[in-house]
Design an enzyme around this catalytic site. Sequence first.
Site, PDB file in Angstrom:
ATOM      1  N   HIS A  72       0.852  -1.198   0.000  1.00 43.74           N
ATOM      2  CA  HIS A  72       0.000   0.000   0.000  1.00 43.74           C
ATOM      3  C   HIS A  72       0.884   1.244   0.000  1.00 43.74           C
ATOM      4  O   HIS A  72       1.824   1.338   0.787  1.00 43.74           O
ATOM      5  CB  HIS A  72      -0.903   0.019   1.240  1.00 43.74           C
ATOM      6  CG  HIS A  72      -2.052  -0.940   1.162  1.00 43.74           C
ATOM      7  ND1 HIS A  72      -3.227  -0.750   1.835  1.00 43.74           N
ATOM      8  CD2 HIS A  72      -2.205  -2.098   0.471  1.00 43.74           C
ATOM      9  CE1 HIS A  72      -4.062  -1.748   1.571  1.00 43.74           C
ATOM     10  NE2 HIS A  72      -3.455  -2.582   0.745  1.00 43.74           N
ATOM     11  N   TYR A 201      -8.643   5.671   8.036  1.00 43.95           N
ATOM     12  CA  TYR A 201      -8.684   6.036   9.457  1.00 43.95           C
ATOM     13  C   TYR A 201      -9.681   7.179   9.586  1.00 43.95           C
ATOM     14  O   TYR A 201      -9.450   8.268   9.059  1.00 43.95           O
ATOM     15  CB  TYR A 201      -7.310   6.519   9.940  1.00 43.95           C
ATOM     16  CG  TYR A 201      -6.277   5.416  10.096  1.00 43.95           C
ATOM     17  CD1 TYR A 201      -5.582   4.898   8.999  1.00 43.95           C
ATOM     18  CD2 TYR A 201      -5.973   4.911  11.363  1.00 43.95           C
ATOM     19  CE1 TYR A 201      -4.633   3.896   9.163  1.00 43.95           C
ATOM     20  CE2 TYR A 201      -5.012   3.909  11.526  1.00 43.95           C
ATOM     21  CZ  TYR A 201      -4.353   3.409  10.427  1.00 43.95           C
ATOM     22  OH  TYR A 201      -3.408   2.419  10.594  1.00 43.95           O
ATOM     23  N   PRO A 293      -3.008   0.336  19.018  1.00 41.13           N
ATOM     24  CA  PRO A 293      -2.799  -0.131  17.641  1.00 41.13           C
ATOM     25  C   PRO A 293      -2.959   0.935  16.544  1.00 41.13           C
ATOM     26  O   PRO A 293      -2.698   0.658  15.379  1.00 41.13           O
ATOM     27  CB  PRO A 293      -3.851  -1.243  17.477  1.00 41.13           C
ATOM     28  CG  PRO A 293      -4.854  -1.019  18.552  1.00 41.13           C
ATOM     29  CD  PRO A 293      -4.162  -0.321  19.671  1.00 41.13           C
ATOM     30  N   LYS A 297       2.182  -0.217  15.100  1.00 39.11           N
ATOM     31  CA  LYS A 297       3.614  -0.324  15.404  1.00 39.11           C
ATOM     32  C   LYS A 297       4.028  -1.553  16.213  1.00 39.11           C
ATOM     33  O   LYS A 297       5.221  -1.888  16.271  1.00 39.11           O
ATOM     34  CB  LYS A 297       4.069   0.934  16.180  1.00 39.11           C
ATOM     35  CG  LYS A 297       4.181   2.163  15.325  1.00 39.11           C
ATOM     36  CD  LYS A 297       5.452   2.143  14.496  1.00 39.11           C
ATOM     37  CE  LYS A 297       5.388   3.034  13.286  1.00 39.11           C
ATOM     38  NZ  LYS A 297       4.915   2.404  12.065  1.00 39.11           N
ATOM     39  N   TYR A 385       4.774   6.278   9.975  1.00 35.78           N
ATOM     40  CA  TYR A 385       3.887   5.156   9.651  1.00 35.78           C
ATOM     41  C   TYR A 385       4.630   4.077   8.855  1.00 35.78           C
ATOM     42  O   TYR A 385       4.520   2.888   9.165  1.00 35.78           O
ATOM     43  CB  TYR A 385       2.664   5.666   8.870  1.00 35.78           C
ATOM     44  CG  TYR A 385       1.527   4.674   8.837  1.00 35.78           C
ATOM     45  CD1 TYR A 385       0.520   4.702   9.794  1.00 35.78           C
ATOM     46  CD2 TYR A 385       1.469   3.687   7.856  1.00 35.78           C
ATOM     47  CE1 TYR A 385      -0.516   3.775   9.782  1.00 35.78           C
ATOM     48  CE2 TYR A 385       0.445   2.759   7.833  1.00 35.78           C
ATOM     49  CZ  TYR A 385      -0.548   2.811   8.797  1.00 35.78           C
ATOM     50  OH  TYR A 385      -1.565   1.884   8.783  1.00 35.78           O
TER      51      TYR A 385
HETATM   52  P1  RFL Z   1       3.087 -11.925  21.241  1.00 35.65           P
HETATM   53  O1  RFL Z   1       2.649 -11.900  19.827  1.00 35.65           O
HETATM   54  O2  RFL Z   1       2.104 -11.607  22.300  1.00 35.65           O
HETATM   55  O3  RFL Z   1       3.729 -13.353  21.494  1.00 35.65           O
HETATM   56  C1  RFL Z   1       4.040 -13.820  22.785  1.00 35.65           C
HETATM   57  C2  RFL Z   1       3.973 -15.334  22.780  1.00 35.65           C
HETATM   58  O4  RFL Z   1       4.385 -15.802  24.060  1.00 35.65           O
HETATM   59  C3  RFL Z   1       3.515 -16.816  24.482  1.00 35.65           C
HETATM   60  N1  RFL Z   1       3.584 -16.911  25.960  1.00 35.65           N
HETATM   61  C4  RFL Z   1       4.274 -17.869  26.595  1.00 35.65           C
HETATM   62  N2  RFL Z   1       4.994 -18.906  26.142  1.00 35.65           N
HETATM   63  C5  RFL Z   1       5.573 -19.715  27.052  1.00 35.65           C
HETATM   64  N3  RFL Z   1       5.443 -19.543  28.403  1.00 35.65           N
HETATM   65  C6  RFL Z   1       4.721 -18.516  28.907  1.00 35.65           C
HETATM   66  N4  RFL Z   1       4.608 -18.355  30.208  1.00 35.65           N
HETATM   67  C7  RFL Z   1       4.096 -17.614  27.976  1.00 35.65           C
HETATM   68  N5  RFL Z   1       3.316 -16.509  28.116  1.00 35.65           N
HETATM   69  C8  RFL Z   1       3.026 -16.101  26.877  1.00 35.65           C
HETATM   70  C9  RFL Z   1       2.169 -16.410  23.944  1.00 35.65           C
HETATM   71  O5  RFL Z   1       1.294 -17.535  23.845  1.00 35.65           O
HETATM   72  C10 RFL Z   1       2.550 -15.846  22.583  1.00 35.65           C
HETATM   73  O6  RFL Z   1       2.527 -16.827  21.569  1.00 35.65           O
HETATM   74  O7  RFL Z   1       4.319 -10.941  21.495  1.00 35.65           O
HETATM   75  P2  RFL Z   1       5.484 -10.411  20.494  1.00 35.65           P
HETATM   76  O8  RFL Z   1       6.213 -11.546  19.844  1.00 35.65           O
HETATM   77  O9  RFL Z   1       6.238  -9.431  21.293  1.00 35.65           O
HETATM   78  O10 RFL Z   1       4.713  -9.667  19.306  1.00 35.65           O
HETATM   79  C11 RFL Z   1       3.990  -8.484  19.533  1.00 35.65           C
HETATM   80  C12 RFL Z   1       2.827  -8.372  18.550  1.00 35.65           C
HETATM   81  O11 RFL Z   1       2.088  -9.571  18.568  1.00 35.65           O
HETATM   82  C13 RFL Z   1       1.912  -7.183  18.845  1.00 35.65           C
HETATM   83  O12 RFL Z   1       2.682  -6.060  19.196  1.00 35.65           O
HETATM   84  C14 RFL Z   1       1.029  -6.794  17.637  1.00 35.65           C
HETATM   85  O13 RFL Z   1       0.069  -7.794  17.372  1.00 35.65           O
HETATM   86  C15 RFL Z   1       0.343  -5.469  17.887  1.00 35.65           C
HETATM   87  N6  RFL Z   1      -0.588  -5.070  16.819  1.00 35.65           N
HETATM   88  C16 RFL Z   1      -0.125  -4.519  15.641  1.00 35.65           C
HETATM   89  N7  RFL Z   1       1.191  -4.366  15.412  1.00 35.65           N
HETATM   90  C17 RFL Z   1       1.647  -3.896  14.212  1.00 35.65           C
HETATM   91  O14 RFL Z   1       2.871  -3.734  14.047  1.00 35.65           O
HETATM   92  N8  RFL Z   1       0.796  -3.583  13.162  1.00 35.65           N
HETATM   93  C18 RFL Z   1      -0.537  -3.707  13.305  1.00 35.65           C
HETATM   94  O15 RFL Z   1      -1.276  -3.469  12.341  1.00 35.65           O
HETATM   95  C19 RFL Z   1      -1.060  -4.156  14.570  1.00 35.65           C
HETATM   96  N9  RFL Z   1      -2.378  -4.301  14.766  1.00 35.65           N
HETATM   97  C20 RFL Z   1      -1.958  -5.257  16.984  1.00 35.65           C
HETATM   98  C21 RFL Z   1      -2.837  -4.844  15.926  1.00 35.65           C
HETATM   99  C22 RFL Z   1      -2.475  -5.841  18.123  1.00 35.65           C
HETATM  100  C23 RFL Z   1      -3.824  -5.999  18.248  1.00 35.65           C
HETATM  101  N10 RFL Z   1      -4.261  -6.630  19.425  1.00 35.65           N
HETATM  102  C24 RFL Z   1      -4.997  -7.824  19.399  1.00 35.65           C
HETATM  103  C25 RFL Z   1      -3.679  -6.239  20.690  1.00 35.65           C
HETATM  104  C26 RFL Z   1      -4.200  -4.997  16.050  1.00 35.65           C
HETATM  105  C27 RFL Z   1      -4.689  -5.550  17.210  1.00 35.65           C
HETATM  106  C28 RFL Z   1      -6.182  -5.665  17.311  1.00 35.65           C
HETATM  107  C1  PHB Z   2      -5.209  -4.254  11.088  1.00 33.52           C
HETATM  108  O1  PHB Z   2      -5.322  -4.487   9.874  1.00 33.52           O
HETATM  109  O2  PHB Z   2      -5.510  -5.085  11.958  1.00 33.52           O
HETATM  110  C2  PHB Z   2      -4.721  -2.935  11.530  1.00 33.52           C
HETATM  111  C3  PHB Z   2      -4.332  -2.008  10.577  1.00 33.52           C
HETATM  112  C4  PHB Z   2      -3.890  -0.755  11.001  1.00 33.52           C
HETATM  113  C5  PHB Z   2      -3.842  -0.451  12.355  1.00 33.52           C
HETATM  114  C6  PHB Z   2      -4.227  -1.394  13.287  1.00 33.52           C
HETATM  115  C7  PHB Z   2      -4.679  -2.645  12.884  1.00 33.52           C
HETATM  116  O3  PHB Z   2      -3.437   0.774  12.749  1.00 33.52           O
END
Ligand code: RFL
Ligand code: PHB
Length: 391
Positions: A72, A201, A293, A297, A385
């Site tokens: 994008h 957005y 979110p 990032k 971004y």
């Molecule tokens: P994770 O992905 O939470 O992975 C941690 C892993 O550790 C496991 N765990 C354990 N394993 C063993 N023993 C234990 N005691 C444990 N406790 C936990 C868990 O089961 C899991 O598998 O952390 P990590 O690797 O630091 O990654 C971080 C990302 O997942 C997170 O920052 C992003 O998903 C945030 N986020 C977004 N980030 C972006 O860069 N771009 C996006 O568009 C974006 N959109 C989002 C998001 C997060 C969202 N939510 C659900 C919070 C959109 C949403 C809705």
């Molecule tokens: C997503 O596609 O889940 C998404 C995209 C942009 C954001 C957060 C989440 O800022």
Amino acid sequence: MRTQVGIIGAGPAGLLLSHLLHRAGIESVILEARSRTDVESTIRAGVLEQGTVDLLTSTGVGERMRRDGAVHHGIELRFDGRGHRIDFPTLTGGRAITLYAQHEVLRDLVKVRLDAGGQILFDTPAVDVDDLDGHCPAIRFRSGSRIETLTCDVVAGCDGFRGVSRTAIPDGVLTEHVRAYPFGWLGVLVEGPPSAPELIYASHPRGFALASTRSPTLQRLYVQCDPADEVENWPDARIWSELHARLQRDDGWRLAEGPIVQKDIVPMRSFVVEPMQHGRLFLAGDAAHIVPPTGAKGLNLAVADVRVLSGALIEFFTSGERGGLDAYSATCLRRVWRAEHFSWWMTAMLHHFPEDDRFLQKLQQAQLHYVVSSRAAAATLAENYVGLPFQ
Ligand code: RFL
Ligand code: PHB
């Protein structure tokens, strides 16, 4: 059991760290609390920065992303019934983002690790970490009904916000910085083609809305909601009515509806611990910091952390040099705080804050108009971004 780097968590941080270390001949074992199916199917992030894409590509895990991900070149900011495009390449010297779901990145990383003989122990939660201050830290983990021990040279705490590694650090070592927001996001997955070619957005008096996408046949839509709300209070008709109202555009543009196949509510918070290290335990990703979110990032910061950590560990294991490890926390925190600011700023600019008075609402509108009318302000949004270059 013994290994060089004991990694807790098979999220983006843990899996990518293991992959980068393997490429330099360094051994690791990943302990993951959940099943492989769970890890590979949980819906989370979708936006990959240019630097994240480049790193995955240059280390051999970019093939499916390049084929199935969508590049994008901009996003739309929508308010007062009008859309305003922020064009990334012209504002950032040619950079862009890629839409490719986090669980697809995880599938690619799990496959490349297992194909290379890597050890990922699924359904194996770490319980605690001992001897962080000594030379031989040990992770205790549950395997079936037994508690076993993984001894290592270094522990990487990649277990997300609710993991055990951060809490294994003794009281008084870490400083926590926290901000909770008075809203959450209700996220839905919708079957059907996207209504627009790029992410939208939207800032609206009823609250924020975001139209994102996962694939040509699956859309990801969000609406700002009460953080204590429950999905049961959001029947499909209410979700569509809020999305139509908040994404409304005066020129007659319409959001396409489709079957809603999943709903969840995400709380919004900012959180940082300092330092991101204690003794031989190094925290990476959500274990050390959370962003709301809005700036997309979180996953990208996790990738940036393990890029730094893998470099420092490779230096340590190949030459005994500790400089990179000693600087790990300070190096990462510079990027972390920049992303914290950007994510807070996007959140503040685009959401409806229930407690805001008219004055603050007017300031918010002035900020939105400035971002879409000043090249300098639009460039600030765009360069953050798409992701600032790695240091
Ligand atoms: P994770 O992905 O939470 O992975 C941690 C892993 O550790 C496991 N765990 C354990 N394993 C063993 N023993 C234990 N005691 C444990 N406790 C936990 C868990 O089961 C899991 O598998 O952390 P990590 O690797 O630091 O990654 C971080 C990302 O997942 C997170 O920052 C992003 O998903 C945030 N986020 C977004 N980030 C972006 O860069 N771009 C996006 O568009 C974006 N959109 C989002 C998001 C997060 C969202 N939510 C659900 C919070 C959109 C949403 C809705
Ligand atoms: C997503 O596609 O889940 C998404 C995209 C942009 C954001 C957060 C989440 O800022």
